[in-house]
Design a protein around this motif. Structure first.
Motif, mmCIF file in Angstrom:
data_model
loop_
_atom_site.group_PDB
_atom_site.id
_atom_site.type_symbol
_atom_site.label_atom_id
_atom_site.label_comp_id
_atom_site.label_asym_id
_atom_site.label_seq_id
_atom_site.Cartn_x
_atom_site.Cartn_y
_atom_site.Cartn_z
ATOM 1 N N UNK A 26 1.104 -1.150 -0.040
ATOM 2 C CA UNK A 26 -0.015 -0.009 -0.070
ATOM 3 C C UNK A 26 0.918 1.339 0.090
ATOM 4 N N UNK A 27 0.657 2.183 -0.995
ATOM 5 C CA UNK A 27 1.411 3.344 -0.983
ATOM 6 C C UNK A 27 0.439 4.495 -0.535
ATOM 7 N N UNK A 28 0.952 5.484 -0.201
ATOM 8 C CA UNK A 28 0.532 6.649 0.368
ATOM 9 C C UNK A 28 -0.765 7.093 -0.568
ATOM 10 N N UNK A 29 -1.897 7.600 -0.188
ATOM 11 C CA UNK A 29 -2.967 8.049 -0.984
ATOM 12 C C UNK A 29 -2.501 9.479 -1.684
ATOM 13 N N UNK A 30 -3.005 9.516 -2.945
ATOM 14 C CA UNK A 30 -2.761 10.558 -3.792
ATOM 15 C C UNK A 30 -3.813 11.200 -4.087
ATOM 16 N N UNK A 31 -3.808 12.741 -3.616
ATOM 17 C CA UNK A 31 -4.987 13.320 -3.896
ATOM 18 C C UNK A 31 -5.169 13.915 -5.356
ATOM 19 N N UNK A 32 -6.406 13.682 -5.773
ATOM 20 C CA UNK A 32 -6.625 14.202 -7.019
ATOM 21 C C UNK A 32 -7.578 15.260 -7.383
ATOM 22 N N UNK A 33 -7.945 15.868 -6.090
ATOM 23 C CA UNK A 33 -8.898 17.091 -6.118
ATOM 24 C C UNK A 33 -8.270 18.457 -6.926
ATOM 25 N N UNK A 34 -7.304 18.626 -7.484
ATOM 26 C CA UNK A 34 -6.713 19.804 -8.085
ATOM 27 C C UNK A 34 -6.398 19.169 -9.743
ATOM 28 N N UNK A 35 -6.474 17.969 -9.868
ATOM 29 C CA UNK A 35 -6.145 17.390 -11.171
ATOM 30 C C UNK A 35 -7.140 18.056 -12.441
ATOM 31 N N UNK A 36 -6.595 18.248 -13.411
ATOM 32 C CA UNK A 36 -7.681 18.924 -14.524
ATOM 33 C C UNK A 36 -7.454 17.963 -15.733
ATOM 34 N N UNK A 37 -8.572 17.850 -16.780
ATOM 35 C CA UNK A 37 -8.515 16.915 -17.760
ATOM 36 C C UNK A 37 -7.421 17.151 -18.861
ATOM 37 N N UNK A 38 -7.030 18.482 -18.772
ATOM 38 C CA UNK A 38 -6.056 18.728 -19.764
ATOM 39 C C UNK A 38 -4.694 18.144 -19.606
ATOM 40 N N UNK A 39 -4.471 17.930 -18.463
ATOM 41 C CA UNK A 39 -3.077 17.401 -17.735
ATOM 42 C C UNK A 39 -3.237 15.782 -17.548
ATOM 43 N N UNK A 40 -4.117 14.989 -18.007
ATOM 44 C CA UNK A 40 -4.596 13.562 -17.911
ATOM 45 C C UNK A 40 -3.249 12.684 -18.262
ATOM 46 N N UNK A 41 -2.503 12.825 -19.570
ATOM 47 C CA UNK A 41 -1.555 12.225 -19.854
ATOM 48 C C UNK A 41 -0.280 12.324 -18.813
ATOM 49 N N UNK A 42 -0.309 13.484 -18.157
ATOM 50 C CA UNK A 42 0.940 13.746 -17.330
ATOM 51 C C UNK A 42 0.505 12.637 -15.942
ATOM 52 N N UNK A 43 -0.794 12.776 -15.673
ATOM 53 C CA UNK A 43 -1.338 11.881 -14.365
ATOM 54 C C UNK A 43 -0.828 10.684 -14.619
ATOM 55 N N UNK A 44 -1.254 10.009 -15.774
ATOM 56 C CA UNK A 44 -1.254 8.660 -16.134
ATOM 57 C C UNK A 44 0.426 8.392 -16.344
ATOM 58 N N UNK A 45 1.265 9.104 -16.718
ATOM 59 C CA UNK A 45 2.801 8.934 -16.850
ATOM 60 C C UNK A 45 3.220 8.787 -15.262
ATOM 61 N N UNK A 46 2.644 9.682 -14.653
ATOM 62 C CA UNK A 46 3.341 9.881 -13.095
ATOM 63 C C UNK A 46 2.815 8.597 -12.209
ATOM 64 N N UNK A 47 1.348 8.182 -12.643
ATOM 65 C CA UNK A 47 1.115 6.890 -11.868
ATOM 66 C C UNK A 47 1.766 5.761 -12.176
ATOM 67 N N UNK A 48 1.993 5.602 -13.650
ATOM 68 C CA UNK A 48 2.667 4.144 -13.973
ATOM 69 C C UNK A 48 4.087 4.365 -13.410
ATOM 70 N N UNK A 49 4.640 5.706 -13.460
ATOM 71 C CA UNK A 49 6.293 5.599 -13.109
ATOM 72 C C UNK A 49 6.102 5.344 -11.500
#
Length: 64
Positions: A26-49
């Protein structure tokens, strides 16, 4: 959450799940409250890495 050992329980193309030791990390939780749709590819890469970083060395993707 990172699961390891699943490749032993469920082989690629197989229809049956076999008994095998699995590890759940179990990893620490990741807050997504400030995520925006225009950066979805960045978030996917961050989570994959992040996921790949916590895999055993032998199971990490080659491009990491």
């Amino acid at each position: 959450m990172v699961l390891t050992g699943t490749h032993l329980a469920w082989r690629k193309g197989g229809l049956h799940v076999r008994p095998a030791p699995l590890t759940v990390k179990y990893l620490p939780p990741i807050s997504t409250s400030d995520w925006t749709a225009d950066k979805i590819d960045d978030y996917i890469k961050m989570l994959h890495d992040l996921y790949a970083k916590h895999l055993p060395e032998s199971q990490r993707p080659l491009e990491l």
